[in-house]
Write a protein that holds these residues in place. Structure first.
Motif, short mmCIF file in Angstrom:
data_model
loop_
_atom_site.label_atom_id
_atom_site.label_comp_id
_atom_site.label_asym_id
_atom_site.label_seq_id
_atom_site.Cartn_x
_atom_site.Cartn_y
_atom_site.Cartn_z
N SER A 134 -4.06 8.75 12.50
CA SER A 134 -3.11 8.11 11.59
C SER A 134 -2.19 9.17 10.99
O SER A 134 -0.97 9.04 11.01
CB SER A 134 -3.86 7.38 10.48
N CYS B 117 -0.51 -3.65 3.89
CA CYS B 117 -0.31 -2.44 4.70
C CYS B 117 1.01 -2.53 5.47
O CYS B 117 1.75 -1.54 5.57
CB CYS B 117 -1.48 -2.23 5.66
N ASP B 118 1.32 -3.71 5.99
CA ASP B 118 2.59 -3.89 6.70
C ASP B 118 3.76 -3.72 5.73
O ASP B 118 4.74 -3.04 6.03
CB ASP B 118 2.66 -5.29 7.33
N VAL C 72 1.81 1.48 5.71
CA VAL C 72 0.63 2.34 5.88
C VAL C 72 -0.28 1.68 6.92
O VAL C 72 -0.24 0.46 7.10
CB VAL C 72 -0.14 2.59 4.56
N HIS C 73 -1.07 2.49 7.59
CA HIS C 73 -1.99 1.95 8.59
C HIS C 73 -3.20 1.29 7.92
O HIS C 73 -3.57 1.64 6.79
CB HIS C 73 -2.52 3.06 9.50
N LEU C 74 -3.82 0.40 8.67
CA LEU C 74 -5.10 -0.19 8.24
C LEU C 74 -6.17 0.25 9.24
O LEU C 74 -6.05 -0.01 10.44
CB LEU C 74 -4.99 -1.72 8.21
N LEU D 282 -4.87 -7.64 2.70
CA LEU D 282 -4.74 -6.19 2.90
C LEU D 282 -3.84 -5.90 4.12
O LEU D 282 -3.02 -4.98 4.08
CB LEU D 282 -6.13 -5.57 3.08
N ARG D 283 -4.02 -6.68 5.18
CA ARG D 283 -3.17 -6.50 6.36
C ARG D 283 -1.70 -6.66 5.97
O ARG D 283 -0.84 -5.87 6.36
CB ARG D 283 -3.58 -7.50 7.44
N ALA E 54 -3.09 5.83 5.54
CA ALA E 54 -3.84 4.63 5.90
C ALA E 54 -4.77 4.20 4.77
O ALA E 54 -5.18 5.02 3.95
CB ALA E 54 -4.67 4.88 7.15
N VAL E 55 -5.08 2.92 4.78
CA VAL E 55 -6.17 2.38 3.97
C VAL E 55 -7.34 2.18 4.91
O VAL E 55 -7.18 1.61 6.00
CB VAL E 55 -5.79 1.02 3.34
N LEU F 114 -0.53 0.91 -3.82
CA LEU F 114 0.40 1.20 -2.72
C LEU F 114 1.83 1.31 -3.23
O LEU F 114 2.61 2.12 -2.73
CB LEU F 114 0.25 0.14 -1.63
N ALA G 3 2.37 4.72 -1.62
CA ALA G 3 2.55 4.50 -0.17
C ALA G 3 3.29 5.66 0.50
O ALA G 3 3.00 6.00 1.65
CB ALA G 3 3.28 3.19 0.08
#
Ligand SMILES: Cc1ncc(COP(=O)(O)O)c(C=O)c1O
Length: 480
Positions: A145, A263-264, A268-270, A259-260, A235-236, A226, A230
């Motif tokens: 990541s 992150c979008d 940030v990545h999940l 959470l998805r 990533a989280v 975030l 962010a």
């Protein structure tokens, strides 16, 4: 020799029965340093049990005593010990190829396994990177990541967000995003500083608050984090649905959906660490599948599932036979590493045993069982039996909660039921339950004062009854 024959022979002998367990225990304690253990405990009465062989859900020690494995040997053993299908696959593989360097070389088991993992994993995952244990998989996901963002020109992203109560392994990178004090506190000076955000753990919900409401409240806290961080976050990382090492703490799947989306929204990545919960543990093949979306106007929630940017798998992947892990990621992540050799964009992470053919064959046999047998359906019936048998324990004066997600169930012991005040840690109540279990043919391994059950999927309904009956007496022994 530590094998079944030796144990059987000792039982048949007319001579005084040799205590092979004691003999092996003494030799072990003179030479070996065990994980997650204060070794002095063994000099003070905690037994070291020498296991000679396994048989389905049972382990058999050097003296022939049997123990029902209620915890699938640290959550690895899905289909029973000495499973014949996995054993046969390994025996066949041994005659062909035990290992080969995995850079510039490949082999059929690794290819077939990658194809099969991508077939069954959440849609959108397109690449498999192998490592050899859970912690290594987490290291890979964290590094990948970070390196993705660097390759994408965002080298200011260097931090990670993790949940309170998280456990992702004990190598330094994985330990950095682990919050369980038992593992983290001593080594904290060596670790990266992630941003810890409150877990959606339903046990910590407000009085009268539903698990879903708790999850949504915690999502708001994640949003606030975030919003602020962010720009510096890669990533989280989360354990979907159950934070196992924290004491099988469970949360509502709505959290994963939200959470998805977050992150979008924040770029940030999940990272979904399904090392413990993957492969049917929570009721679906992967826990991420249970994420649901609220319909716009009332109505029943719709289970849709989410796709993380990185999915970490290990433990049950090989049915508990050999160490192996895999990190699945998207084509977008993979593509960001394609460049001229001199650009420094290639992902650099290599373990000697990457993609070991024996481990891949064990994993293929394991996945074959999910493909060929109604495993999840059978588990639903077993989980229902487990839940029904455990339910009366909720009334016990020292039980704060009985909780369950699929084939994971836990009983949280407390000193005071009303205030949920725990027993002082120094009293080691969980250890008392463990010792009682061993004396009565049951392998429990409480997490603090949480007695949990994560049995192999081959356990029978009668064995579930036995497991719960013995655990109930172990709980009495622990709280007495
Ligand atoms: C969620 C989770 N992640 C990572 C790990 C680390 O795996 P390993 O013990 O194979 O390093 C574990 C181990 O219990 C785990 O439960």
């Amino acid at each position: 020799m530590l094998d079944g024959n030796a144990a059987d022979h000792s039982k048949m002998s007319a001579q005084p029965i040799a205590d092979l367990n004691a003999e092996w225990s003494a030799r072990d304690l003179a030479a070996i340093w065990h994980p997650c253990t204060q070794m002095r405990d063994h000099a003070r009465g905690v037994p070291m049990t020498a296991i000679a062989r396994g048989d389905g859900a049972w382990l058999i020690d050097a003296n022939g005593n049997r123990y029902l494995d209620a915890i699938s040997s640290w959550w690895t053993n899905l289909f029973g010990h000495a499973n014949p299908r996995i054993a046969a696959a390994l025996k066949d593989q041994l005659d062909h190829l035990e290992h080969v360097i995995f850079a510039g070389f490949t082999h059929e088991p690794a290819i077939r396994l990658a194809e099969e993992l991508l077939r069954v994993a959440p849609a959108g995952l397109a690449r498999v990177f192998y490592a050899d244990n859970g912690s290594s998989a987490v290291e890979v996901a964290l590094k990948m990541s970070f390196h993705y963002w660097r390759n994408a020109g965002q080298s200011g992203k260097t931090r990670f967000v993790a949940l309170s109560g998280s456990y992702h392994g004990e190598t330094l990178g994985a330990l950095s995003v682990t919050d369980v004090p038992l593992y983290r506190a001593t080594y904290a000076p060596l670790l990266q500083q992630p941003i810890f955000v409150a877990s959606p753990d339903a046990y910590a919900s407000e009085p009268g608050e539903s698990a879903q409401a708790c999850a949504l409240r915690r999502l708001a806290e994640m949003r606030a984090t975030l919003e602020q961080h962010a720009h510096e976050v890669c990533a989280v990382i989360v354990e979907p649905l159950v934070q196992c090492a924290a004491g099988m703490r469970m949360y509502d799947p709505a959290y994963l959906t939200g959470l998805r989306t977050l992150c979008d929204e924040f770029g940030v990545h999940l990272i979904a660490d399904e090392i413990a919960v993957g492969f049917g543990r929570t009721g679906t093949l992967f826990a991420c599948e249970q994420a649901y979306a609220e319909p716009a106007r009332g109505g029943a929630p719709e289970q849709r599932g989410i796709t993380p940017d990185f999915l970490c798998l290990s433990k049950g992947l090989t049915g508990g036979f050999l160490p192996l892990s895999a990190v699945l990621t998207s084509a977008a992540v993979y593509d960001a590493f394609l460049a001229e050799y001199t650009s420094g964009k290639a992902f650099l992470h290599s373990h000697s045993y990457t993609g070991n053919p024996l481990a891949c064959r064990a994993a293929l046999a394991t996945l074959g069982m999910f493909r060929d047998e109604p495993v999840l359906e059978r588990n639903r019936a077993l989980a229902a039996r487990l839940g029904a048998r455990l339910a009366p324990l909720a009334d016990h004066a020292n039980v704060a909660e009985v909780r369950q997600t699929g084939m994971i169930a836990a009983v949280e012991l407390v000193r005071d039921k009303n205030s949920r005040a725990p027993f002082p840690g120094s009293e080691r109540r969980g250890l008392r339950a463990y010792l009682h279990g061993l004396d009565h043919g049951l392998l429990l391994r409480p997490l603090g004062d949480v007695i949990y059950f994560m049995p192999p999927y081959v356990i029978t309904p009668d064995e579930i009854d036995l497991m719960v009956d013995v655990a109930a007496t172990a709980i009495e022994a622990a709280v007495r």
